[in-house]
Write a protein that holds these residues in place. Structure first.
Motif, PDB file in Angstrom:
ATOM      1  N   PRO A  28       5.462   9.064  13.273  1.00  0.00           N
ATOM      2  CA  PRO A  28       6.397   8.281  12.779  1.00  0.00           C
ATOM      3  C   PRO A  28       5.888   6.560  12.639  1.00  0.00           C
ATOM      4  N   GLU A  29       4.930   6.277  13.488  1.00  0.00           N
ATOM      5  CA  GLU A  29       4.766   4.755  13.313  1.00  0.00           C
ATOM      6  C   GLU A  29       3.605   4.736  12.134  1.00  0.00           C
ATOM      7  N   GLU A  30       3.412   5.696  11.285  1.00  0.00           N
ATOM      8  CA  GLU A  30       2.432   5.679  10.106  1.00  0.00           C
ATOM      9  C   GLU A  30       3.359   5.461   8.948  1.00  0.00           C
ATOM     10  N   ARG A  31       4.551   6.053   8.959  1.00  0.00           N
ATOM     11  CA  ARG A  31       5.569   5.993   7.990  1.00  0.00           C
ATOM     12  C   ARG A  31       5.958   4.723   7.534  1.00  0.00           C
ATOM     13  N   ILE A  94      22.118   6.203   3.090  1.00  0.00           N
ATOM     14  CA  ILE A  94      21.666   7.469   3.701  1.00  0.00           C
ATOM     15  C   ILE A  94      20.385   7.947   3.113  1.00  0.00           C
ATOM     16  N   ARG A  95      20.353   7.639   1.651  1.00  0.00           N
ATOM     17  CA  ARG A  95      19.028   8.085   0.954  1.00  0.00           C
ATOM     18  C   ARG A  95      17.947   7.396   1.429  1.00  0.00           C
ATOM     19  N   ARG A  96      18.181   5.864   1.552  1.00  0.00           N
ATOM     20  CA  ARG A  96      17.116   5.119   2.129  1.00  0.00           C
ATOM     21  C   ARG A  96      16.514   5.431   3.300  1.00  0.00           C
ATOM     22  N   ARG A  97      17.413   5.615   4.337  1.00  0.00           N
ATOM     23  CA  ARG A  97      17.051   6.266   5.725  1.00  0.00           C
ATOM     24  C   ARG A  97      16.481   7.280   5.683  1.00  0.00           C
ATOM     25  N   ARG A  98      16.543   8.181   4.791  1.00  0.00           N
ATOM     26  CA  ARG A  98      15.802   9.590   5.065  1.00  0.00           C
ATOM     27  C   ARG A  98      14.395   9.438   4.116  1.00  0.00           C
ATOM     28  N   PHE A  99      14.312   8.564   3.251  1.00  0.00           N
ATOM     29  CA  PHE A  99      12.940   8.207   2.712  1.00  0.00           C
ATOM     30  C   PHE A  99      11.976   7.592   3.536  1.00  0.00           C
ATOM     31  N   TRP A 100      10.656   8.233   3.215  1.00  0.00           N
ATOM     32  CA  TRP A 100       9.647   7.424   3.879  1.00  0.00           C
ATOM     33  C   TRP A 100       8.348   8.098   3.248  1.00  0.00           C
ATOM     34  N   TYR A 101       7.069   7.529   3.076  1.00  0.00           N
ATOM     35  CA  TYR A 101       6.012   7.775   2.681  1.00  0.00           C
ATOM     36  C   TYR A 101       4.863   7.339   3.605  1.00  0.00           C
ATOM     37  N   CYS A 102       3.801   8.102   3.446  1.00  0.00           N
ATOM     38  CA  CYS A 102       2.555   7.572   4.346  1.00  0.00           C
ATOM     39  C   CYS A 102       1.325   7.948   3.504  1.00  0.00           C
ATOM     40  N   ILE A 103       0.402   7.036   3.412  1.00  0.00           N
ATOM     41  CA  ILE A 103      -0.778   7.438   2.521  1.00  0.00           C
ATOM     42  C   ILE A 103      -1.875   7.493   3.496  1.00  0.00           C
ATOM     43  N   SER A 104      -2.598   8.336   3.446  1.00  0.00           N
ATOM     44  CA  SER A 104      -4.175   8.547   4.138  1.00  0.00           C
ATOM     45  C   SER A 104      -5.418   8.524   3.163  1.00  0.00           C
ATOM     46  N   ASP A 106      -6.964  10.990   2.278  1.00  0.00           N
ATOM     47  CA  ASP A 106      -6.885  12.451   1.650  1.00  0.00           C
ATOM     48  C   ASP A 106      -5.688  12.633   1.022  1.00  0.00           C
ATOM     49  N   GLU A 107      -4.444  12.176   1.397  1.00  0.00           N
ATOM     50  CA  GLU A 107      -3.265  12.509   0.780  1.00  0.00           C
ATOM     51  C   GLU A 107      -2.332  11.490   0.855  1.00  0.00           C
ATOM     52  N   ILE A 108      -1.205  11.846  -0.043  1.00  0.00           N
ATOM     53  CA  ILE A 108       0.100  11.329   0.067  1.00  0.00           C
ATOM     54  C   ILE A 108       0.919  12.242   0.571  1.00  0.00           C
ATOM     55  N   ASP A 109       1.786  11.620   1.568  1.00  0.00           N
ATOM     56  CA  ASP A 109       2.757  12.349   2.436  1.00  0.00           C
ATOM     57  C   ASP A 109       4.131  11.803   2.090  1.00  0.00           C
ATOM     58  N   LEU A 110       5.113  12.386   1.667  1.00  0.00           N
ATOM     59  CA  LEU A 110       6.501  11.658   1.326  1.00  0.00           C
ATOM     60  C   LEU A 110       7.511  12.810   1.670  1.00  0.00           C
ATOM     61  N   GLN A 111       8.765  12.011   1.909  1.00  0.00           N
ATOM     62  CA  GLN A 111       9.835  12.953   2.252  1.00  0.00           C
ATOM     63  C   GLN A 111      10.984  12.060   1.749  1.00  0.00           C
ATOM     64  N   HIS A 112      12.237  12.829   0.878  1.00  0.00           N
ATOM     65  CA  HIS A 112      13.343  12.237   0.590  1.00  0.00           C
ATOM     66  C   HIS A 112      14.258  13.266   0.440  1.00  0.00           C
ATOM     67  N   GLY A 113      15.793  12.904   0.457  1.00  0.00           N
ATOM     68  CA  GLY A 113      16.686  13.913   0.225  1.00  0.00           C
ATOM     69  C   GLY A 113      18.062  13.488   0.965  1.00  0.00           C
ATOM     70  N   VAL A 114      19.196  13.576   0.466  1.00  0.00           N
ATOM     71  CA  VAL A 114      20.138  13.435   1.248  1.00  0.00           C
ATOM     72  C   VAL A 114      20.699  14.819   2.064  1.00  0.00           C
ATOM     73  N   ALA A 156       7.669  10.766  -7.640  1.00  0.00           N
ATOM     74  CA  ALA A 156       7.970   9.378  -7.718  1.00  0.00           C
ATOM     75  C   ALA A 156       8.427   8.804  -6.469  1.00  0.00           C
ATOM     76  N   LEU A 157       8.180   7.695  -6.041  1.00  0.00           N
ATOM     77  CA  LEU A 157       8.488   6.893  -5.260  1.00  0.00           C
ATOM     78  C   LEU A 157       9.410   5.674  -5.556  1.00  0.00           C
ATOM     79  N   HIS A 158      10.630   5.946  -5.702  1.00  0.00           N
ATOM     80  CA  HIS A 158      11.686   5.057  -6.363  1.00  0.00           C
ATOM     81  C   HIS A 158      12.056   3.845  -5.152  1.00  0.00           C
ATOM     82  N   GLY A 159      12.315   2.960  -5.612  1.00  0.00           N
ATOM     83  CA  GLY A 159      12.936   1.834  -4.803  1.00  0.00           C
ATOM     84  C   GLY A 159      12.014   0.970  -3.853  1.00  0.00           C
ATOM     85  N   MET A 160      10.676   0.962  -4.214  1.00  0.00           N
ATOM     86  CA  MET A 160       9.681   0.337  -3.476  1.00  0.00           C
ATOM     87  C   MET A 160       9.770  -1.128  -3.493  1.00  0.00           C
TER      88      MET A 160
END
Length: 182
Positions: A28-31, A94-104, A106-114, A156-160
């Motif tokens: 979670p600290e990387e998100r 709610i949508r904003r709280r549930r969205f996160w992304y992390c970039i390493s 090797d990969e891009i990891d993201l979560q979204h959805g209400v 897509a990463l909307h709202g950055m």
């Protein structure tokens, strides 16, 4: 004749299986999260589209003769609840709280959805090109969308934050080995 049964490798010395390897966003600290103003941007965006639709439905409920009056008012009320109350007022934070992304590396990891949460993992070697978009309203709120194109589609990463979107685009471009011709 005896057969030697291989013993399992010691827990500390074995390489993790591919499905056991932690993903970038598992810590979670990387998100990375979206700025608070993104929820306000989404609210204004939803209200700018929802209010005219509800106004037209209300005008139709008042002036039309068909369908029956209760049905006309039910449609107008449901549109108001869906477009203005839910999409415009309730869902954005709610949508904003549930969205996160992390970039390493090797990969891009993201979560979204209400209501339904979607977690997407994009391998860096699959990234084909990147695009940042920003309309007039997004410019007012200093937000942008970053579109990561792969052979399988677009993530897509909307709202950055617009400056963060530019930094992330440059970082992903460098990690994916894309040339920046701009």
């Amino acid at each position: 004749m005896s057969h030697a049964v291989p013993s399992p490798a010691p827990e500390s010395g074995r390489a993790p299986e591919p499905d056991e390897r932690p993903l970038p966003g598992d810590a979670p600290e990387e998100r990375r999260r979206l700025p608070a103003r993104t929820a306000t941007y989404w609210r204004v965006q939803a209200l700018l589209t929802g209010v005219p639709v509800v106004a037209l439905a209300t005008l139709g409920a008042v002036t039309l003769r068909w369908p029956p009056e209760p049905l006309r008012w039910t449609v107008a009320a449901l549109l108001f609840l869906w477009l203005v109350v839910l999409r415009g007022l309730v869902a954005p934070p709610i949508r904003r709280r549930r969205f996160w992304y992390c970039i390493s590396a090797d990969e891009i990891d993201l979560q979204h959805g209400v209501l339904m949460t979607t977690r997407t993992l994009v391998p860096m070697n699959r990234v084909q090109h990147l695009k940042t978009t920003q309309g007039a309203l997004a410019d007012r709120f200093r937000v942008a969308s970053l579109h990561v194109h792969t052979a399988g589609g677009v993530v897509a990463l909307h709202g950055m934050d617009r400056d963060e979107a530019a930094r992330v685009r440059r970082r992903i471009g460098a990690l994916a080995g894309l040339a920046d011709d701009v």
